[in-house]
Design a protein around this motif. Structure first.
Motif, mmCIF file in Angstrom:
data_model
loop_
_atom_site.group_PDB
_atom_site.id
_atom_site.type_symbol
_atom_site.label_atom_id
_atom_site.label_comp_id
_atom_site.label_asym_id
_atom_site.label_seq_id
_atom_site.Cartn_x
_atom_site.Cartn_y
_atom_site.Cartn_z
ATOM 1 N N PRO A 255 11.732 -21.344 -9.194
ATOM 2 C CA PRO A 255 13.106 -20.893 -8.968
ATOM 3 C C PRO A 255 14.152 -21.834 -9.541
ATOM 4 C CG PRO A 255 11.950 -21.322 -6.877
ATOM 5 C CD PRO A 255 10.986 -21.597 -7.969
ATOM 6 N N MET A 256 15.116 -21.253 -10.232
ATOM 7 C CA MET A 256 16.171 -22.054 -10.845
ATOM 8 C C MET A 256 17.223 -22.492 -9.829
ATOM 9 S SD MET A 256 16.794 -20.452 -14.640
ATOM 10 C CE MET A 256 16.966 -18.735 -14.171
ATOM 11 N N TYR A 257 17.175 -21.956 -8.601
ATOM 12 C CA TYR A 257 18.080 -22.464 -7.573
ATOM 13 C C TYR A 257 17.519 -23.723 -6.923
ATOM 14 C CZ TYR A 257 14.935 -19.538 -4.736
ATOM 15 O OH TYR A 257 13.824 -18.957 -4.177
ATOM 16 N N CYS B 249 21.078 -16.145 -6.661
ATOM 17 C CA CYS B 249 20.423 -15.411 -7.748
ATOM 18 C C CYS B 249 18.987 -15.883 -7.924
ATOM 19 C CB CYS B 249 21.208 -15.636 -9.041
ATOM 20 S SG CYS B 249 20.633 -14.662 -10.449
ATOM 21 N N ARG B 250 18.087 -14.927 -8.111
ATOM 22 C CA ARG B 250 16.720 -15.293 -8.497
ATOM 23 C C ARG B 250 16.720 -15.533 -9.999
ATOM 24 N NH1 ARG B 250 16.622 -9.865 -7.186
ATOM 25 N NH2 ARG B 250 16.202 -8.427 -8.911
ATOM 26 N N ASN B 251 15.576 -15.914 -10.536
ATOM 27 C CA ASN B 251 15.506 -16.227 -11.969
ATOM 28 C C ASN B 251 15.933 -15.035 -12.827
ATOM 29 O OD1 ASN B 251 14.534 -18.663 -11.127
ATOM 30 N ND2 ASN B 251 12.664 -18.597 -12.327
ATOM 31 N N HIS B 252 16.910 -15.273 -13.688
ATOM 32 C CA HIS B 252 17.504 -14.225 -14.515
ATOM 33 C C HIS B 252 18.221 -14.935 -15.666
ATOM 34 C CE1 HIS B 252 20.277 -10.988 -15.682
ATOM 35 N NE2 HIS B 252 19.558 -10.151 -14.962
ATOM 36 N N PRO C 229 11.203 -13.741 -12.877
ATOM 37 C CA PRO C 229 11.673 -13.859 -11.497
ATOM 38 C C PRO C 229 10.622 -14.388 -10.540
ATOM 39 C CG PRO C 229 11.255 -11.559 -12.040
ATOM 40 C CD PRO C 229 11.118 -12.340 -13.320
ATOM 41 N N ARG C 230 9.359 -14.274 -10.926
ATOM 42 C CA ARG C 230 8.270 -14.731 -10.050
ATOM 43 C C ARG C 230 7.007 -14.931 -10.896
ATOM 44 N NH1 ARG C 230 9.108 -9.529 -9.622
ATOM 45 N NH2 ARG C 230 10.708 -9.865 -8.038
ATOM 46 N N PHE C 231 6.005 -15.537 -10.278
ATOM 47 C CA PHE C 231 4.738 -15.762 -10.975
ATOM 48 C C PHE C 231 3.782 -14.597 -10.748
ATOM 49 C CE2 PHE C 231 0.277 -17.199 -10.513
ATOM 50 C CZ PHE C 231 0.034 -17.564 -11.828
ATOM 51 N N THR C 232 3.340 -13.998 -11.825
ATOM 52 C CA THR C 232 2.228 -13.047 -11.783
ATOM 53 C C THR C 232 1.284 -13.442 -12.914
ATOM 54 O OG1 THR C 232 3.341 -11.447 -13.230
ATOM 55 C CG2 THR C 232 3.623 -11.149 -10.855
ATOM 56 N N MET D 240 16.064 -27.693 -7.812
ATOM 57 C CA MET D 240 16.402 -28.647 -8.863
ATOM 58 C C MET D 240 15.371 -28.738 -9.965
ATOM 59 S SD MET D 240 19.399 -29.719 -8.678
ATOM 60 C CE MET D 240 19.287 -30.960 -9.969
ATOM 61 N N MET D 241 14.098 -28.558 -9.654
ATOM 62 C CA MET D 241 13.094 -28.624 -10.709
ATOM 63 C C MET D 241 13.312 -27.492 -11.709
ATOM 64 S SD MET D 241 8.934 -28.683 -10.433
ATOM 65 C CE MET D 241 7.907 -28.852 -11.894
ATOM 66 N N GLY D 242 13.535 -26.277 -11.207
ATOM 67 C CA GLY D 242 13.777 -25.147 -12.094
ATOM 68 C C GLY D 242 15.074 -25.297 -12.867
ATOM 69 N N PHE D 243 16.129 -25.728 -12.181
ATOM 70 C CA PHE D 243 17.417 -25.970 -12.835
ATOM 71 C C PHE D 243 17.260 -26.963 -13.983
ATOM 72 C CE2 PHE D 243 20.879 -29.050 -13.191
ATOM 73 C CZ PHE D 243 21.946 -28.240 -13.546
ATOM 74 N N ASN D 244 16.616 -28.087 -13.702
ATOM 75 C CA ASN D 244 16.481 -29.123 -14.728
ATOM 76 C C ASN D 244 15.641 -28.672 -15.908
ATOM 77 O OD1 ASN D 244 18.045 -31.392 -13.939
ATOM 78 N ND2 ASN D 244 16.602 -31.813 -12.293
ATOM 79 N N MET D 245 14.593 -27.903 -15.650
ATOM 80 C CA MET D 245 13.750 -27.453 -16.750
ATOM 81 C C MET D 245 14.523 -26.555 -17.715
ATOM 82 S SD MET D 245 10.885 -28.909 -16.700
ATOM 83 C CE MET D 245 10.063 -30.032 -15.558
#
Length: 553
Positions: free
Chosen positions: A247-249, A87-90, A271-274, A251-256
């Motif tokens: 990305p939350m998949y 999964c992407r960020n959601h 889902p992405r940076f714009t 570890m940095m994204g997951f932990n945040m």
């Protein structure tokens, strides 16, 4: 027991303080986090879709996560089963993830953009049998990968985005949940039960499954909260509103996201940076924390858009995954009026191990001091002897958040974690008299010139400071006489014209002869990077290695 000092002035570095560490409970990580979330405001926003504004409150999470867990168990998911989450960020991703962990299954975090061949490798190493996929496209690719593996491997698949697929969804799991769980409760050991399996970044080869226990994940939260309680910012919730574009998949994204939920804050997820969405969200949601990958931080350094937006709510930018130059951190700090910090960590350490401070962010290569619960040492690459201040070697760490090992890969595990519990990171570092650590490169990236070792990061830092340079990567290419020589790939800033000869001469004036760019400089449009911004040096080297092999035939 700490080892005896072997090297000159060698010593183990650890957090120094008189306050005793908190206990780490023997608990399911999701249960631990849900108990913490129950103390936050039930109607407070917890997860927000940055694009649509859809949101889950803490009350929603406390109701839905146990229901989805029950639905998974009703479907047949058992403790120890591996559930693939692509999964992407959601905003539904943390919900699915915590539901899997609450069921005492292992959540396997996967980049949803993975190809069929990549997925076959991941499914094989993780032994995943159940799947939660982002949408129909991801679901179909996963299904195709399973078809080429054992026909009995696949159990069931659910999708998160119901609008793109007629397959069963998370909503179906909620409706199929039952109050009573059909499986017998087993004795639970947080220290040995695998809760999460992120994948190693795979910059030097196929990714490995990193086995993280419930204890690893809980220790990371307790460590962060303990460290925050002693910092100058204590009493200020840095996680009050965090914008999640990484990305939350990973570890940095997951932990945040987990840090934000633990702290009672709001995670605004994209889902992405714009740039337009990013800056607008900071204003709208009064964002206090912005974790970014180094590539985005370097964009912010040169962006002209920042000055048109109100960043007054922001406390800090934080970055990781690869070292960022002190000049970039300083430039972003001055330009935004907000601190830009960096830290060091790995999936294998369950995330962050060190963090810079207001006193160290502008020291070149500095990633700060190690956090509580960690011990660190630097060892000589040849002898393994423990080194002291100012001596460069491999970083080794141990502590409560160090992984259990690599899934179905005892050889790689034994090569990484030694019998005394030290994780050999593969990072080249040194530390100073104040126990600040400095990353100088990766052992596998070292360029061997006539037997001398050259760290690409040293040359990249020199080139990146030159006028007109937007991005750069250095790698070793084969050389018949010298073995390897450094070559630079450089991306110019918009409208800049780079003089490759001037770059070579500038580097030559600042380094010893064997570190010079004997492989030349190539101007390119972009540098190949993985999903978290790490340079894929093997892609840069491959054409030269292939040519070298052909010439020897």
């Amino acid at each position: 027991m700490d080892e005896m000092v072997k090297g000159k002035n060698g010593r183990i570095v650890k957090w120094q303080g008189e306050v005793p560490f908190p206990e780490i409970p023997n608990a399911n990580f999701a249960s631990f986090l849900l108990a913490r979330m129950s103390k936050h405001g039930e109607n407070d926003a917890a997860l927000v879709n940055g694009q649509t504004g859809a949101a889950y409150t803490y009350g929603d999470l406390l109701r839905n996560i146990p229901k989805i867990r029950s639905g998974l168990v009703t479907a047949g998911v058992r403790p120890g089963d591996k559930v693939f989450l692509g999964c992407r960020n959601h905003i539904d991703m943390p919900v699915a993830l915590l539901s899997i962990i609450l069921a005492e299954a292992t959540c396997v975090l996967v980049n949803p953009a993975s190809t069929k061949e990549e997925l076959k490798h991941i499914i094989g190493l993780s032994e995943s049998r159940w799947v939660i996929a982002q949408d129909e496209k991801v679901a179909q690719t996963v299904e195709d990968a399973f078809k080429e593996l054992s026909p009995n491997a696949f159990q069931q698949l659910w999708v998160i985005d119901e609008t793109t697929s007629a397959r069963p969804s998370l909503s179906d799991l909620i409706s199929s949940s039952t109050p009573e769980l059909p499986h017998k409760k087993e004795v639970f050991d947080a220290a040995t039960t695998v809760a999460l399996m992120p994948l190693s970044s795979g910059t030097t080869g196929l990714p490995k499954g990193v086995m993280l226990s419930h204890r690893n994940l809980i220790a990371t939260q307790i460590q962060r909260a303990f460290s925050a309680s002693l910092s100058p910012l204590r009493g200020i919730n840095v996680y009050q509103s965090a914008i999640i574009i990484i990305p939350m998949y990973h570890m940095m994204g997951f932990n945040m996201v987990m840090n934000t939920l633990f702290s009672g804050g709001k995670a605004v997820i994209f889902p992405r940076f714009t740039p337009k969405e990013y800056f607008s969200a900071i204003e709208k949601h009064k964002v206090t924390l912005s974790p970014v990958v180094p590539y985005v931080l370097r964009y912010l350094e040169t962006s002209h858009t920042m000055k048109n937006h109100d960043l007054s709510s922001l406390i800090t930018f934080v970055t990781g995954s690869e070292p960022v130059s002190a000049s970039t951190l300083t430039n972003v700090t001055k330009k935004s009026g907000r601190m830009a910090m960096q830290g060091w960590g790995m999936s294998e350490t369950t995330g962050i191990g060190t963090a810079t401070s207001t006193q160290t962010y502008d020291k070149e290569g500095c990633v700060g001091k190690f956090q509580p619960f960690f011990q660190a040492k630097v060892i000589d690459l040849e002898t393994g002897e423990m080194l002291g201040e100012g001596q460069e070697g491999e970083l080794c760490v141990r502590g409560a958040s160090i992984m259990l090992g690599y899934a179905n890969n005892p050889k790689a595990t034994a090569e990484t974690i030694d019998p005394e519990g030290w994780l050999h990171t593969g990072d080249l570092v040194y530390f100073d008299e104040e126990d600040n650590f400095y990353v100088t490169g990766r052992i596998k990236d070292l360029i061997k010139v006539k037997g001398y070792q050259v760290a690409p990061a040293e040359l990249e830092n020199i080139i990146r400071k030159m006028e007109g340079v937007r991005d750069v990567a250095v790698a070793g290419i084969p050389d018949e006489r010298l073995g390897e020589v450094p070559k630079a790939w450089v991306v110019p800033r918009a409208d800049a014209v780079l003089d490759t000869k001037a770059i070579i001469e500038n580097v030559a004036a600042q380094v010893t002869p064997y570190k010079q760019l004997a492989g030349g400089v190539e101007v390119v449009h972009s540098i190949p990077r993985n999903h978290i911004g790490k340079v894929l040096r093997r892609q840069l080297r491959k054409p030269y290695e292939d040519k070298s092999k052909r010439s020897k035939l």
